[in-house]
Design a protein around this motif. Structure first.
Motif, short mmCIF file in Angstrom:
data_model
loop_
_atom_site.label_atom_id
_atom_site.label_comp_id
_atom_site.label_asym_id
_atom_site.label_seq_id
_atom_site.Cartn_x
_atom_site.Cartn_y
_atom_site.Cartn_z
N PRO A 129 0.82 -1.20 0.00
CA PRO A 129 0.00 0.00 0.00
C PRO A 129 0.86 1.26 0.00
CG PRO A 129 -0.72 -1.53 1.70
CD PRO A 129 0.57 -2.05 1.16
N TYR A 130 0.37 2.29 -0.68
CA TYR A 130 1.06 3.57 -0.66
C TYR A 130 0.79 4.23 0.68
CZ TYR A 130 3.39 7.63 -2.59
OH TYR A 130 4.29 8.63 -2.82
N ALA A 131 1.84 4.73 1.30
CA ALA A 131 1.77 5.08 2.72
C ALA A 131 1.26 6.49 3.01
CB ALA A 131 3.14 4.87 3.37
N ASN A 132 0.58 7.11 2.05
CA ASN A 132 0.14 8.48 2.34
C ASN A 132 -1.28 8.55 2.88
OD1 ASN A 132 -1.28 8.04 0.03
ND2 ASN A 132 -0.99 10.10 -0.77
N GLY A 133 -1.87 7.43 3.21
CA GLY A 133 -3.20 7.44 3.80
C GLY A 133 -3.46 6.17 4.59
N LYS A 134 -4.47 6.24 5.44
CA LYS A 134 -4.71 5.08 6.29
C LYS A 134 -5.45 3.98 5.53
CE LYS A 134 -8.49 7.63 8.46
NZ LYS A 134 -8.92 8.24 9.72
N PRO A 135 -5.49 2.80 6.10
CA PRO A 135 -6.08 1.65 5.40
C PRO A 135 -7.57 1.85 5.08
CG PRO A 135 -4.91 0.93 7.38
CD PRO A 135 -4.98 2.42 7.43
N HIS A 136 -7.98 1.41 3.92
CA HIS A 136 -9.40 1.43 3.58
C HIS A 136 -9.86 0.01 3.24
CE1 HIS A 136 -7.60 2.45 -0.52
NE2 HIS A 136 -8.12 1.26 -0.66
N ILE A 137 -11.12 -0.10 2.87
CA ILE A 137 -11.70 -1.42 2.62
C ILE A 137 -10.92 -2.22 1.58
CG2 ILE A 137 -13.78 -2.62 1.84
CD1 ILE A 137 -14.31 -1.19 4.36
N GLY A 138 -10.45 -1.54 0.54
CA GLY A 138 -9.71 -2.24 -0.51
C GLY A 138 -8.45 -2.89 0.02
N HIS A 139 -7.76 -2.19 0.90
CA HIS A 139 -6.56 -2.77 1.52
C HIS A 139 -6.94 -3.99 2.36
CE1 HIS A 139 -5.06 1.58 1.20
NE2 HIS A 139 -4.31 0.90 0.38
N ALA A 140 -8.03 -3.83 3.10
CA ALA A 140 -8.47 -4.93 3.96
C ALA A 140 -8.83 -6.15 3.13
CB ALA A 140 -9.68 -4.49 4.79
N TYR A 141 -9.52 -5.91 2.03
CA TYR A 141 -9.94 -7.00 1.16
C TYR A 141 -8.74 -7.76 0.61
CZ TYR A 141 -12.07 -9.19 -3.00
OH TYR A 141 -12.47 -10.06 -3.97
N GLU A 142 -7.77 -7.00 0.12
CA GLU A 142 -6.58 -7.65 -0.45
C GLU A 142 -5.82 -8.44 0.61
OE1 GLU A 142 -4.30 -5.63 -3.49
OE2 GLU A 142 -2.51 -5.92 -2.28
N ARG A 143 -5.72 -7.86 1.80
CA ARG A 143 -4.98 -8.55 2.86
C ARG A 143 -5.70 -9.82 3.28
NH1 ARG A 143 -1.31 -7.49 7.25
NH2 ARG A 143 -0.73 -5.51 6.27
N ILE A 144 -7.02 -9.73 3.39
CA ILE A 144 -7.81 -10.89 3.80
C ILE A 144 -7.71 -12.01 2.75
CG2 ILE A 144 -10.18 -11.72 4.09
CD1 ILE A 144 -10.79 -9.00 5.46
N ALA A 145 -7.86 -11.63 1.50
CA ALA A 145 -7.83 -12.64 0.44
C ALA A 145 -6.46 -13.32 0.40
CB ALA A 145 -8.14 -11.99 -0.91
N THR A 146 -5.42 -12.53 0.49
CA THR A 146 -4.07 -13.08 0.43
C THR A 146 -3.81 -13.97 1.64
OG1 THR A 146 -3.39 -11.04 -0.66
CG2 THR A 146 -1.64 -12.51 0.07
N ASP A 147 -4.28 -13.52 2.78
CA ASP A 147 -4.12 -14.31 3.99
C ASP A 147 -4.84 -15.65 3.87
OD1 ASP A 147 -3.48 -14.53 6.97
OD2 ASP A 147 -5.66 -14.74 6.98
N ALA A 148 -6.03 -15.62 3.29
CA ALA A 148 -6.80 -16.86 3.15
C ALA A 148 -6.07 -17.84 2.23
CB ALA A 148 -8.20 -16.55 2.60
N ILE A 149 -5.50 -17.31 1.15
CA ILE A 149 -4.75 -18.18 0.24
C ILE A 149 -3.52 -18.74 0.95
CG2 ILE A 149 -3.45 -18.27 -1.91
CD1 ILE A 149 -5.27 -15.86 -2.85
N ALA A 150 -2.83 -17.87 1.69
CA ALA A 150 -1.64 -18.31 2.42
C ALA A 150 -2.00 -19.39 3.44
CB ALA A 150 -0.99 -17.12 3.12
N ARG A 151 -3.08 -19.17 4.17
CA ARG A 151 -3.49 -20.17 5.16
C ARG A 151 -3.87 -21.48 4.48
NH1 ARG A 151 -4.94 -18.31 10.40
NH2 ARG A 151 -4.87 -16.04 10.60
#
Length: 526
Positions: A14-36
RNA sequence: GGCGGGGUAGCUCAGUUGGUUAGAGCACGGGAAUCAUAAUCCUGGGGUCGGGGGUUCGAAUCCCUCCCCCGCUACCA
């Protein structure tokens, strides 16, 4: 060295000039699910995320707040770190582009590309709009009434020439196309891959890869007037995380990554620029670029002006972390855009989690608790109906692996919940509550079968709803070391007679609180 | 403009070597059951398959045409 098959997966940084939004959360969750998923399936997984902390925007945002870019980067990195913890989606490794080791990696890849002869110094020129901070092609420029040159958006432009280093991207078009040809799954879903191929077919121009108009970035080796174009710097994070340029580093064996999970807006950077850089530097190319879509709030992009901004924290705390994870991954076909709304989240999580799975567990485990002295029943001979539902459950590892080959997380969940629905039909059809009076042993077999299906379903659901699945597995008495996909077979079946804890509901129903207008409390605009 | 994707039940979608009464989930109506988180099971209604034309014994599925929506068409990330 590695005894198990490896799996290296990344999110975009993520580009660090703003706080996390839903899109960031979605990507992190999806990637985490695949990793798990891969980890539960026996692989040695390396899950990387990070922060993209350089560039003009960082410098500007920090300037507006009167802080240094580094301070802004630190603050944002902490916010993303909290998000990872909150969503139960922490990565194994976090790489920030302001770290010294990343400077080293960036310099190294630059020098490798330079050594190959792919970097040269020239002038970047074009029509530049100060107001839009963007260059425009000759063809896009219009002439205003007063003869002034205007951008397509009507802002004044001026001819600017800037010294810049260029990357010989034009030399890589054919090699890229050959790579695409040889790796038909390189970008998935295919829809995005087609656009990339079409783009490369049209021909590639050399890429400007340095800037002199600001200095918040990695200095170009040998020429401090330049900092690297932020994408050179940002993409390199993936190999920094694995230890580059030290190819004897502990984690280097994880490279090349199996999957870069990214949003559809940055497909080109990952599918064209990045492989070209790596080819030039003589580094292996990641195996797949996995593209996900965007999430919209009732069909609208989230924005401050529309007033529909909701933070991931708000959603997670209101609906539950696993509920949110499940909703995102089940409701949105992975790779497509999707929508979320209060109604959709409540519908989906109540129907699938509370009603279907949660209630099935509660009704069956309660009967065991009340009628079998809290011990798993010893099953008698299995009927065709018993075998049918058990076989459907035992087929899940193979079935979900197929779905995961395409990163079809929604399909994986549909497959699992099909078994849950069938198990409810099985339970209702076998009527263990009636058998309690007429055939107590048969009741035990039905309850054991149902609990066994729940065990397998819970194992398979772990990638998406880790905390809840853990509770379910506790309830059916599964040892901590028997929760891999390899245990989703009859060989690891629940032992009759084993003591089970008193069941408690795992998925609370979301109940609307009555109000005058019939609408309960909900996240603003959700 | 060019290239590509799409318009199927209230909602989200599945459905191409063209073939019996077009499917699923959710939502809605009726019934059953009472082990369970008022959860579950059974069942029903509902669709001119974007419009029009054509090929065919027969088209959501092939051809032509028209309408509408979306994506890509490089250096903000």
């Amino acid at each position: 060295m590695a005894s198990r098959p490896e799996f290296c997966i990344t999110t975009a940084i993520p580009y660090a000039n703003g706080k996390p939004h839903i899109g960031h959360a979605y990507e992190r969750i999806a990637t985490d699910a695949i990793a798990r998923f891969q980890r539960l399936d026996g692989r040695d997984v390396f899950f990387i995320t990070g922060m993209d902390e350089h560039g003009l925007k960082m410098q500007q945002t920090a300037g507006k707040e009167g802080i240094t870019p580094q301070l802004l980067a630190d603050r944002t990195a902490a916010q993303f770190d909290e998000m990872g913890t909150l969503l139960n989606a922490r990565a194994d490794h976090v790489i920030r582009t302001t770290e010294p080791r990343h400077y080293e990696a960036s310099r190294a890849i630059w020098e490798a590309m330079e050594k190959r002869g792919d970097i040269y110094l020239a002038k970047y020129s074009g029509w530049y709009s100060v107001r839009e901070e963007a260059y425009f092609d000759e063809g896009e420029i219009a002439t205003g009434a007063d003869g002034a040159r205007l951008s397509p958006n009507g802002t004044p432009v001026e001819w600017v020439e800037e010294e810049s280093y260029f990357f010989r991207l034009s030399a890589y078009a054919e090699r890229l196309l050959a790579h695409y040809e040889a790796n038909p799954q390189f970008v998935t879903p295919a829809h995005y891959f087609n656009e990339i191929k079409a783009f490369v077919h049209r021909g590639l121009q050399d890429l400007s890869i340095s800037r002199t108009t600001f200095n918040w970035g990695v200095p170009v080796p040998g020429n401090d007037k330049h900092v690297m174009y932020v994408w050179v710097d940002a993409l390199t994070n993936y190999i920094t995380a694995c230890g580059y340029p030290d190819t004897t580093a502990r984690d280097w064996h994880y490279w090349p990554a199996d999957a870069h999970v990214i949003g559809k807006d940055i497909t080109r950077f990952h599918s064209i620029f990045w492989p070209a850089f790596l080819m030039s530097a003589g580094i292996e190319i990641p195996k797949q670029i996995v593209v996900h879509g965007f999430l919209f709030n009732r069909g609208e992009k989230m924005s401050k002006s529309v007033g529909n901004v909701i933070s991931p924290e708000t959603l997670a705390s209101h609906y539950g972390v696993d509920q949110l994870r499940y909703f995102f991954l089940r409701e949105v076909p992975f790779g497509h855009d999707g929508n979320y709304s209060h109604e959709a989240i409540v519908n989906r999580t109540n129907a699938d989690l509370a009603n279907d799975l949660g209630n099935l567990a509660q009704r069956s485990l309660s009967m065991i608790n009340k009628n079998c002295e809290g011990r798993a029943p010893v099953p008698g001979d299995l009927t065709a109906a018993d075998r049918e539902i058990l076989d459907a459950a035992y087929a899940l590892p193979a079935k979900t692996r197929e779905a995961m080959k395409e990163f079809a997380l929604h399909q994986m969940l549909a497959d699992i919940w099909k078994v849950v629905a069938d198990a409810n039909r099985y339970f209702a059809g076998e009527e263990p509550w009636a058998k309690r009076k007429t055939d107590f042993a048969r009741m035990g077999t039905i309850l054991w079968t149902t609990a066994e299906v729940i065990r397998v379903v819970a194992i398979m659901a772990q990638p998406v709803i880790p905390a809840s699945a853990e509770k379910l597995l506790d309830l059916v008495g599964v040892a901590a070391d028997a929760r891999k996909f390899a245990n989703a077979t009859s060989a690891s079946a629940i032992t009759g007679g084993s003591v089970l804890p008193t069941p408690v509901p795992v998925f609370p129903r979301y109940v609307e609180t009555e109000q005058v207008n019939g609408e309960g409390p909900k996240p603003k605009s959700a």
